[in-house]
Design a protein around this motif. Sequence first.
Motif, mmCIF file in Angstrom:
data_model
loop_
_atom_site.group_PDB
_atom_site.id
_atom_site.type_symbol
_atom_site.label_atom_id
_atom_site.label_comp_id
_atom_site.label_asym_id
_atom_site.label_seq_id
_atom_site.Cartn_x
_atom_site.Cartn_y
_atom_site.Cartn_z
ATOM 1 N N ALA A 93 -16.648 73.264 -92.784
ATOM 2 C CA ALA A 93 -16.947 74.240 -93.834
ATOM 3 C C ALA A 93 -18.462 74.395 -93.955
ATOM 4 O O ALA A 93 -19.205 73.411 -93.912
ATOM 5 C CB ALA A 93 -16.354 73.770 -95.156
ATOM 6 N N VAL A 94 -18.922 75.628 -94.079
ATOM 7 C CA VAL A 94 -20.362 75.894 -94.208
ATOM 8 C C VAL A 94 -20.589 76.849 -95.384
ATOM 9 O O VAL A 94 -19.732 77.656 -95.714
ATOM 10 C CB VAL A 94 -20.949 76.497 -92.917
ATOM 11 N N PRO A 95 -21.758 76.767 -96.005
ATOM 12 C CA PRO A 95 -22.070 77.676 -97.116
ATOM 13 C C PRO A 95 -22.440 79.060 -96.594
ATOM 14 O O PRO A 95 -22.597 79.277 -95.380
ATOM 15 C CB PRO A 95 -23.267 76.992 -97.779
ATOM 16 N N ASP A 96 -22.615 79.978 -97.502
ATOM 17 C CA ASP A 96 -23.125 81.306 -97.170
ATOM 18 C C ASP A 96 -24.581 81.161 -96.727
ATOM 19 O O ASP A 96 -25.425 80.677 -97.493
ATOM 20 C CB ASP A 96 -23.013 82.213 -98.393
ATOM 21 N N LEU A 97 -24.881 81.589 -95.511
ATOM 22 C CA LEU A 97 -26.227 81.425 -94.967
ATOM 23 C C LEU A 97 -27.129 82.628 -95.206
ATOM 24 O O LEU A 97 -28.254 82.661 -94.711
ATOM 25 C CB LEU A 97 -26.136 81.145 -93.458
ATOM 26 N N ALA A 98 -26.663 83.614 -95.968
ATOM 27 C CA ALA A 98 -27.461 84.815 -96.195
ATOM 28 C C ALA A 98 -28.842 84.524 -96.790
ATOM 29 O O ALA A 98 -29.840 85.114 -96.352
ATOM 30 C CB ALA A 98 -26.693 85.800 -97.079
ATOM 31 N N PRO A 99 -28.979 83.614 -97.768
ATOM 32 C CA PRO A 99 -30.327 83.341 -98.301
ATOM 33 C C PRO A 99 -31.270 82.761 -97.244
ATOM 34 O O PRO A 99 -32.462 83.091 -97.220
ATOM 35 C CB PRO A 99 -30.059 82.335 -99.425
ATOM 36 N N ALA A 100 -30.755 81.904 -96.370
ATOM 37 C CA ALA A 100 -31.589 81.349 -95.296
ATOM 38 C C ALA A 100 -31.915 82.413 -94.261
ATOM 39 O O ALA A 100 -33.041 82.486 -93.756
ATOM 40 C CB ALA A 100 -30.869 80.167 -94.642
ATOM 41 N N LEU A 101 -30.942 83.237 -93.953
ATOM 42 C CA LEU A 101 -31.136 84.305 -92.969
ATOM 43 C C LEU A 101 -32.257 85.246 -93.398
ATOM 44 O O LEU A 101 -33.085 85.664 -92.575
ATOM 45 C CB LEU A 101 -29.830 85.085 -92.793
ATOM 46 N N ALA A 102 -32.308 85.562 -94.685
ATOM 47 C CA ALA A 102 -33.331 86.484 -95.176
ATOM 48 C C ALA A 102 -34.735 85.940 -94.923
ATOM 49 O O ALA A 102 -35.645 86.682 -94.535
ATOM 50 C CB ALA A 102 -33.115 86.747 -96.671
ATOM 51 N N VAL A 103 -34.929 84.636 -95.114
ATOM 52 C CA VAL A 103 -36.236 84.013 -94.875
ATOM 53 C C VAL A 103 -36.640 84.164 -93.414
ATOM 54 O O VAL A 103 -37.779 84.530 -93.088
ATOM 55 C CB VAL A 103 -36.199 82.523 -95.266
ATOM 56 N N LEU A 104 -35.715 83.900 -92.505
ATOM 57 C CA LEU A 104 -36.017 83.922 -91.076
ATOM 58 C C LEU A 104 -36.204 85.343 -90.557
ATOM 59 O O LEU A 104 -37.006 85.579 -89.647
ATOM 60 C CB LEU A 104 -34.906 83.209 -90.311
ATOM 61 N N GLN A 105 -35.490 86.285 -91.142
ATOM 62 C CA GLN A 105 -35.659 87.683 -90.725
ATOM 63 C C GLN A 105 -37.059 88.194 -91.051
ATOM 64 O O GLN A 105 -37.645 88.958 -90.265
ATOM 65 C CB GLN A 105 -34.594 88.556 -91.388
ATOM 66 N N VAL A 106 -37.601 87.775 -92.170
ATOM 67 C CA VAL A 106 -38.970 88.176 -92.525
ATOM 68 C C VAL A 106 -39.951 87.677 -91.468
ATOM 69 O O VAL A 106 -40.841 88.415 -91.016
ATOM 70 C CB VAL A 106 -39.342 87.633 -93.924
ATOM 71 N N LEU A 107 -39.803 86.419 -91.045
ATOM 72 C CA LEU A 107 -40.683 85.871 -90.014
ATOM 73 C C LEU A 107 -40.533 86.623 -88.702
ATOM 74 O O LEU A 107 -41.536 86.954 -88.043
ATOM 75 C CB LEU A 107 -40.367 84.386 -89.804
ATOM 76 N N CYS A 108 -39.311 86.917 -88.304
ATOM 77 C CA CYS A 108 -39.081 87.593 -87.022
ATOM 78 C C CYS A 108 -39.583 89.031 -87.037
ATOM 79 O O CYS A 108 -40.002 89.552 -85.994
ATOM 80 C CB CYS A 108 -37.599 87.543 -86.658
ATOM 81 N N GLU A 109 -39.559 89.664 -88.176
ATOM 82 C CA GLU A 109 -40.134 91.016 -88.272
ATOM 83 C C GLU A 109 -41.648 90.966 -88.098
ATOM 84 O O GLU A 109 -42.246 91.866 -87.507
ATOM 85 C CB GLU A 109 -39.766 91.634 -89.619
ATOM 86 N N ARG A 110 -42.255 89.880 -88.570
ATOM 87 C CA ARG A 110 -43.701 89.728 -88.448
ATOM 88 C C ARG A 110 -44.106 89.230 -87.057
ATOM 89 O O ARG A 110 -45.195 89.529 -86.573
ATOM 90 C CB ARG A 110 -44.191 88.744 -89.522
ATOM 91 N N GLN A 111 -43.201 88.488 -86.413
ATOM 92 C CA GLN A 111 -43.482 87.904 -85.092
ATOM 93 C C GLN A 111 -42.353 88.314 -84.137
ATOM 94 O O GLN A 111 -41.389 87.569 -83.921
ATOM 95 C CB GLN A 111 -43.569 86.368 -85.184
ATOM 96 N N PRO A 112 -42.434 89.487 -83.532
ATOM 97 C CA PRO A 112 -41.315 89.995 -82.714
ATOM 98 C C PRO A 112 -41.054 89.193 -81.439
ATOM 99 O O PRO A 112 -40.013 89.391 -80.796
ATOM 100 C CB PRO A 112 -41.748 91.428 -82.385
ATOM 101 N N ALA A 113 -41.948 88.300 -81.038
ATOM 102 C CA ALA A 113 -41.690 87.463 -79.859
ATOM 103 C C ALA A 113 -40.637 86.396 -80.147
ATOM 104 O O ALA A 113 -40.089 85.803 -79.208
ATOM 105 C CB ALA A 113 -42.977 86.803 -79.380
ATOM 106 N N LEU A 114 -40.350 86.136 -81.418
ATOM 107 C CA LEU A 114 -39.318 85.167 -81.776
ATOM 108 C C LEU A 114 -37.944 85.799 -81.640
ATOM 109 O O LEU A 114 -37.783 87.013 -81.747
ATOM 110 C CB LEU A 114 -39.523 84.681 -83.206
#
Length: 243
Positions: A93-114
């Motif tokens: 069982a895993v929690p909803d990862l949407a809050p964590a996903l939002a943090v990482l998406q911001v970084l990837c938008e700023r650093q497209p090589a990731l």
Amino acid sequence: MRPLPLPHAGCALFFDFDGTLADLAPTPDSVRVADGLPDLLARLAAPLAGAVAIVSGRPIGELDAHLQPLRLPAAGVHGAERRGADGQWRRLAVPDLAPALAVLQVLCERQPALRLERKPGALALHYRQAPQLEDECLTAMGVAMGRVEGMALQRGKMVVELKPRHAGKGHAVRAFLGERPFRHRRPWFFGDDVTDESAFEAVLALGGVAVKVGDGDTLAPHRLADPAALHGWLRAAVAALAP
């Protein structure tokens, strides 16, 4: 390092995938499986009564796609999902990862090589194309982990991953060993990364064999140079196990 022996009919063999059975690639999608590997694994599993499994950070669906038409028992996402030899699936069982996903998406938008990889119950941030961003990735993953409960960080080769806290390759191996056809067999584990060390620890504690593929510090007493060397060992093992 000790010389690596060949298996006997009372063994159970567990293999990591990326960097072990297949060479690492710039991205997870660009990995290529050597010709004949699925057939070789099938020929290995037959004299072991099917006691051969893949234990990987990849989802099981991706493992099946790379090894088709072969469908071995498998643990994916570091054991967060597992398919036994009986075909039954077990998932943590895993929690909803949407809050964590939002943090990482911001970084990837700023650093497209990731590259951000979404897995069943996990998130992986790959920085192979931008190794200078390692610290930034670790910081972002730490923030992401703070947004959800029950998750832990797992580092690998040019990747950091958010996975269920109780998922681990060592746990997956022990779970397989409680089931047929793995039960009462001597476990062997082959892996290349720090993510495989918990599996090495588990099999060594059970009197098994741990094999590191490639360079790096490890608990494993045995080592093979690369996936090509492992393929050579597999061919020798098939010949040794032939009736």
